[in-house]
Design an enzyme around this catalytic site. Sequence first.
Site, short mmCIF file in Angstrom:
data_model
loop_
_atom_site.label_atom_id
_atom_site.label_comp_id
_atom_site.label_asym_id
_atom_site.label_seq_id
_atom_site.Cartn_x
_atom_site.Cartn_y
_atom_site.Cartn_z
N LEU A 94 0.83 -1.21 0.00
CA LEU A 94 0.00 0.00 0.00
C LEU A 94 0.86 1.26 0.00
CD1 LEU A 94 -2.79 -1.19 2.44
CD2 LEU A 94 -2.60 -1.50 -0.03
N ARG A 95 2.17 1.08 0.17
CA ARG A 95 3.16 2.17 0.05
C ARG A 95 3.14 3.16 1.20
NH1 ARG A 95 6.21 -0.67 -3.19
NH2 ARG A 95 5.51 -0.81 -5.35
N ASP A 102 -0.86 -9.27 -5.71
CA ASP A 102 0.54 -8.86 -5.62
C ASP A 102 0.67 -7.39 -6.03
OD1 ASP A 102 3.20 -9.25 -4.96
OD2 ASP A 102 3.77 -9.72 -7.01
N HIS A 158 3.10 2.00 -8.59
CA HIS A 158 4.29 2.84 -8.77
C HIS A 158 3.92 4.19 -9.35
CE1 HIS A 158 7.51 0.14 -7.71
NE2 HIS A 158 6.99 -0.83 -8.43
#
Lengths: 432, 323
Positions: free
Chosen positions: A65-66, A307, A311
């Site tokens: 989820l960054r 997965d 980005h």
Amino acid sequence: MSRLTIRNARLIDPASEHDGISDLHIDSGRVLAVGPAPAGYSPEQELDASGLILMPGLVDLGACLREPGQEHKATIASEAAAAAAGGITSLCASPATDPITDTTAVVELITRRARQARQSRVIPLAALTRGLQGEQLAEMAAMKGAGCVAVSDGGRPVINTLVLRRAMEYASTQDLPILLTPVDPFLSDGSHMHEGWVSTRLGLAGIPVAAETAALARYLALVEETGARVHFCRLSSARGADMVRRARQEGLPVSADVALHQLFLTEMDVSGYDSNCNVLPPLRGHADREALRHAVADGVIQAICSDHRPHDPDAKQVPFVTAEPGISGLDTLLALTLRLVEERLLDLPTAIHRVTAGPAGILGLTAGRLQPGDPADLCLLAVDEPWRLDQQTMRSHGRNSPFMGWEFTGRVRMTLLEGRIIHQAPETVAPA
Amino acid sequence: MNDQLNAEGGLHHFLTVEGMPRELLERILGTAESFSGVIEKSVKKVPLLRGRTVINLFFEPSTRTRTTFELAAKRLSADVLNINLATSATSKGESLLDMLRNLEAMQCDMFVVRHADSGAAHFIARHVAPHVSVVNAGDGRHAHPTQAMLDMYTIRRHKGDFEPLRVAIVGDILHSRVARSQIHALNGLGAGEVRVIAPRTLLPKDVDSLGTHVYHDIRRGLKDVDVVITLRLQKERMQGALLPSEQEYYQLYGISQERMALARSDAIVMHPGPINRGVEIESAVADGPQSVILNQVTNGIAVRMAVMSMCLEGRATPVEENA
């Protein structure tokens, strides 16, 4: 509204092997009954879902989820909303955050942000070792207390086999399943592509299948030794799937998942140096893809996951070798799973199982099923509705998808988490 | 991967030899032939690219390739700009795409690109303006198409037809963009047999799928060949556990006079340079009568003139527009 009845949908609940037109009654965020309403129950609201499929919300075992750390790529709020739009109600977040999810403080930060977002449920996976460095154990019991249901190597394999053995024993003591990514760090160092004739043509360093099988063999030896409950993340090869099949036949407590893109793409898709096909583990050969599909069909692989690795454009708008690996997968998890039904690999209930009860069972979650007492996490699916993945329809903050431009059939009309609507398509069913 | 051809089937970019029609490969060699006369004249210039700007974009250090590209462009009367990025620019944090936009703003017509990453030239070709051509001067381990074509040119000058030829490529195929392009070029031009000779640690997986016969024993591999191509062995290969030592490599795969006797008596020896004497090749062979290593360098200019002029031909030059 705490009492809701959804009428006339085709209700598919793989966990209870239910498939038929049934009403579903919800009270206080939980499933109260399937079929006739219990005596004395009167809904505050009713939905007519004729023509739609009612199924458990999806459970995704693998998503980055960054947040915290890389909020320029995505945030918990942005991705939880994308998940809700894709019918996913439970998202397991990788511990490979920055800082690493190895303390209760980070676990609590993630769950707090997810609560504030009021979208899909986010289940943080706890780091197996401190900083995912593979040297010291992380405080697993404390993180379990803060809401973690499993520990994970976050895709960074523990190199020291003794540390790994102890981590497995300690996690078992805490009754936590262990999620491991089968990859040998030396055999895969620096490469993002399958070793084979395509890598030879393109002049790219390759990752041999042995990177997966050597790691699996090492993990399986420790499972035999410790009896620890281990789940293998992101299988990529035919030989890897065979090893898991044999281990399960021998009665070892292991399970496995596959990233959905591995069931559709192969090394051939890298031919034009498409950096959107730069993923780890790498896209492998045609025979590997077929074997993985077979393993999903026969249940050796019980879970399909997104997965998800969103980005920013800069991470991918570079030559293949320097691109950051990963595909933004939340938007296509359900759509591509349904395509496996179109392609006659799976029947619809089995396909739904692999993204609901299958993954939920691996982590022991009370999710991914719709029996009385379960949380009312569900989605309503217009199974014949066509749509196209493009810049307008994509919901994740990360637009890095090799499936951009693909036409799909089957779209989520509405998603509910614990009885509350968290996503509603514009032209959805009208309240009756 | 033929995004390198224009609508008429001519060259637009030159990124790889792979998939290139035989007719086009032969046209490159034929055009180079016509330029070799120019090089030998006292006034070594033709006005084909007058008013054009060529930018040599080198992200990796190179002497031979860059200077022959520069000479080729100048002999075609183009303006040439050398940008050495091994030392500047992207290291200041500027992204590759931003840098390309800036250079394009200088109204250039062609980028000659060398980069350490396989696929970098394809990436740049995909992102430049449609009127800009990209010539790959070496990308990672992937391709070095003009080097391969100058090698083909050299072979043709000495051997004529490709059909009857047996060609052996000896050494570090795994890391060699030159070898990959040579293999495609030899097969594309119809060479009789392409052999690769190396230990398994220096061969890429499934190298036979490129159309090669694989030999691990140099004596068997060199038997009756017409052309021996040796490759440079980088010193760092010892560190990656690919080879035990230079000495052992030389013992097993070094090209010596004794071993050359296994090849046909009129066989030629080639090397893309720079040479490690006593590692991959004995001095007596490198400097001997069968060596065409220096011819390769000279031929590089004519072949690069051919590729550059073919990429830009058919497009109106600024001079013509003014006339």
